[in-house]
Design a protein around this motif. Sequence first.
Motif, PDB file in Angstrom:
ATOM      1  N   GLU A   3       0.757  -1.256  -0.046  1.00 21.20           N
ATOM      2  CA  GLU A   3      -0.126  -0.178  -0.199  1.00 21.20           C
ATOM      3  C   GLU A   3       0.748   1.290  -0.132  1.00 21.20           C
ATOM      4  O   GLU A   3       0.548   2.407  -0.786  1.00 21.20           O
ATOM      5  CB  GLU A   3      -0.971  -0.093   1.109  1.00 21.20           C
ATOM      6  CG  GLU A   3      -1.982  -1.236   0.987  1.00 21.20           C
ATOM      7  CD  GLU A   3      -3.156  -1.238   1.773  1.00 21.20           C
ATOM      8  OE1 GLU A   3      -2.981  -0.838   3.054  1.00 21.20           O
ATOM      9  OE2 GLU A   3      -4.187  -1.179   1.326  1.00 21.20           O
ATOM     10  N   ARG A  25       2.202   2.290  -3.650  1.00 22.79           N
ATOM     11  CA  ARG A  25       1.170   2.437  -4.724  1.00 22.79           C
ATOM     12  C   ARG A  25       0.971   3.994  -5.093  1.00 22.79           C
ATOM     13  O   ARG A  25       1.378   4.936  -4.199  1.00 22.79           O
ATOM     14  CB  ARG A  25      -0.302   1.861  -4.284  1.00 22.79           C
ATOM     15  CG  ARG A  25      -0.114   0.312  -4.324  1.00 22.79           C
ATOM     16  CD  ARG A  25      -1.346  -0.218  -4.314  1.00 22.79           C
ATOM     17  NE  ARG A  25      -1.453  -1.416  -4.083  1.00 22.79           N
ATOM     18  CZ  ARG A  25      -2.543  -2.115  -4.202  1.00 22.79           C
ATOM     19  NH1 ARG A  25      -3.533  -1.984  -4.655  1.00 22.79           N
ATOM     20  NH2 ARG A  25      -2.368  -3.650  -4.230  1.00 22.79           N
ATOM     21  N   TRP A  26       0.717   4.412  -6.274  1.00 29.97           N
ATOM     22  CA  TRP A  26       0.430   5.531  -6.743  1.00 29.97           C
ATOM     23  C   TRP A  26      -0.605   6.463  -5.824  1.00 29.97           C
ATOM     24  O   TRP A  26      -0.506   7.657  -5.463  1.00 29.97           O
ATOM     25  CB  TRP A  26      -0.189   5.766  -7.933  1.00 29.97           C
ATOM     26  CG  TRP A  26      -1.595   5.241  -8.292  1.00 29.97           C
ATOM     27  CD1 TRP A  26      -1.872   3.929  -8.661  1.00 29.97           C
ATOM     28  CD2 TRP A  26      -2.818   5.742  -8.155  1.00 29.97           C
ATOM     29  NE1 TRP A  26      -3.202   3.855  -8.586  1.00 29.97           N
ATOM     30  CE2 TRP A  26      -3.794   4.865  -8.411  1.00 29.97           C
ATOM     31  CE3 TRP A  26      -3.154   7.329  -7.940  1.00 29.97           C
ATOM     32  CZ2 TRP A  26      -5.143   5.148  -8.507  1.00 29.97           C
ATOM     33  CZ3 TRP A  26      -4.359   7.479  -8.089  1.00 29.97           C
ATOM     34  CH2 TRP A  26      -5.517   6.637  -8.208  1.00 29.97           C
ATOM     35  N   THR A  27      -1.564   5.768  -5.103  1.00 24.08           N
ATOM     36  CA  THR A  27      -2.316   6.400  -4.029  1.00 24.08           C
ATOM     37  C   THR A  27      -1.840   7.017  -2.884  1.00 24.08           C
ATOM     38  O   THR A  27      -2.126   7.815  -2.277  1.00 24.08           O
ATOM     39  CB  THR A  27      -3.502   5.214  -3.566  1.00 24.08           C
ATOM     40  OG1 THR A  27      -2.863   4.043  -3.388  1.00 24.08           O
ATOM     41  CG2 THR A  27      -4.606   5.119  -4.582  1.00 24.08           C
ATOM     42  N   ASP A  28      -0.401   6.599  -2.485  1.00 23.73           N
ATOM     43  CA  ASP A  28       0.262   7.162  -1.442  1.00 23.73           C
ATOM     44  C   ASP A  28       0.979   8.323  -1.815  1.00 23.73           C
ATOM     45  O   ASP A  28       1.654   9.218  -0.816  1.00 23.73           O
ATOM     46  CB  ASP A  28       1.085   5.999  -0.776  1.00 23.73           C
ATOM     47  CG  ASP A  28       1.584   6.478   0.584  1.00 23.73           C
ATOM     48  OD1 ASP A  28       0.971   6.846   1.332  1.00 23.73           O
ATOM     49  OD2 ASP A  28       2.991   6.478   0.520  1.00 23.73           O
ATOM     50  N   SER A  80      -6.146  11.982  -0.448  1.00 25.37           N
ATOM     51  CA  SER A  80      -7.017  12.065   0.970  1.00 25.37           C
ATOM     52  C   SER A  80      -6.842  13.166   1.859  1.00 25.37           C
ATOM     53  O   SER A  80      -5.901  14.108   1.532  1.00 25.37           O
ATOM     54  CB  SER A  80      -6.549  10.678   1.863  1.00 25.37           C
ATOM     55  OG  SER A  80      -5.236  10.868   2.196  1.00 25.37           O
TER      56      SER A  80
END
Length: 225
Positions: free
Chosen positions: A79, A82-85, A90
């Motif tokens: 996690e 990943r690109w989301t981090d 958020s």
Amino acid sequence: MDEKTCRFLPAWDPVLRFLHWWNAAAMTAMAATGIIFMVCGPDLPEGTEDALVSIHASVGFLFGAGVLARIIWLFIGTETARWTDMLPISAHHRKVFADTVRFYLRGFRGETPLYLAHNSFAGPVYLGFFVLAAVQVASGSSMLGLPEEIRSKSMAQELHATVFLLLLLYIIAHLVAVFIHEIAEKRGIVSAMIHGKKTFTDDERDSILEAHPLAQKGDFDERKD
Ligand code: HEM
């Protein structure tokens, strides 16, 4: 930092760490050979020039493999890889982004931004780096085997030279930023890129576990010093 209560939280997985140093080593070798071409290309003896071209091209393929693997890892990795981090998507990541901008505007003084893995201000730059690196590998490979007179007039060569300068700028900015954050935050970010764990105080660890969307989901192992 309270020296009795150092907490180690895992930030980087082994694949990300391996690829980081793989890509850094490959980029150093390619920048060195690239600079030799740019500075003394026409004056090099033919045998030396050919040897440099084949080193540059072979390392370029190793770099291409490293960049491709890292891009795949952006989608299927752990996690924090990943690109989301990496993007300020958020509420927690947006706060880190704003805190980092404030920290820079204060001249790197006062409260430092608190984040587990990627800094959300640096994250978009890292993603930009992956795109530029892929363009560099593609433009370099498209010139392989072309006769000199065609290669020297090709768009690919212009692109390769421009992206090379952008990548050089990236490396300088990256090293300066790492140095500043290492000194100001005192969370062992450089050693964390080797063994995987960053160091936090008890309070910092609690704030991260409260706020970070990934930390809330995972069971980070931790230990008391
Ligand atoms: C020269 C080529 C280099 C490239 C292309 C590069 C690239 C990157 C990238 C893409 C990341 C984000 C991690 C990821 O998602 O993979 C990163 C993070 C990091 N890099 Fe590099 N790097 C380079 C050299 C270095 C060097 C020489 C050092 C150490 C002195 C270093 C220290 C770090 C650290 C400490 C982080 C994590 C920053 C944080 O904790 O927020 N890098 N690097």
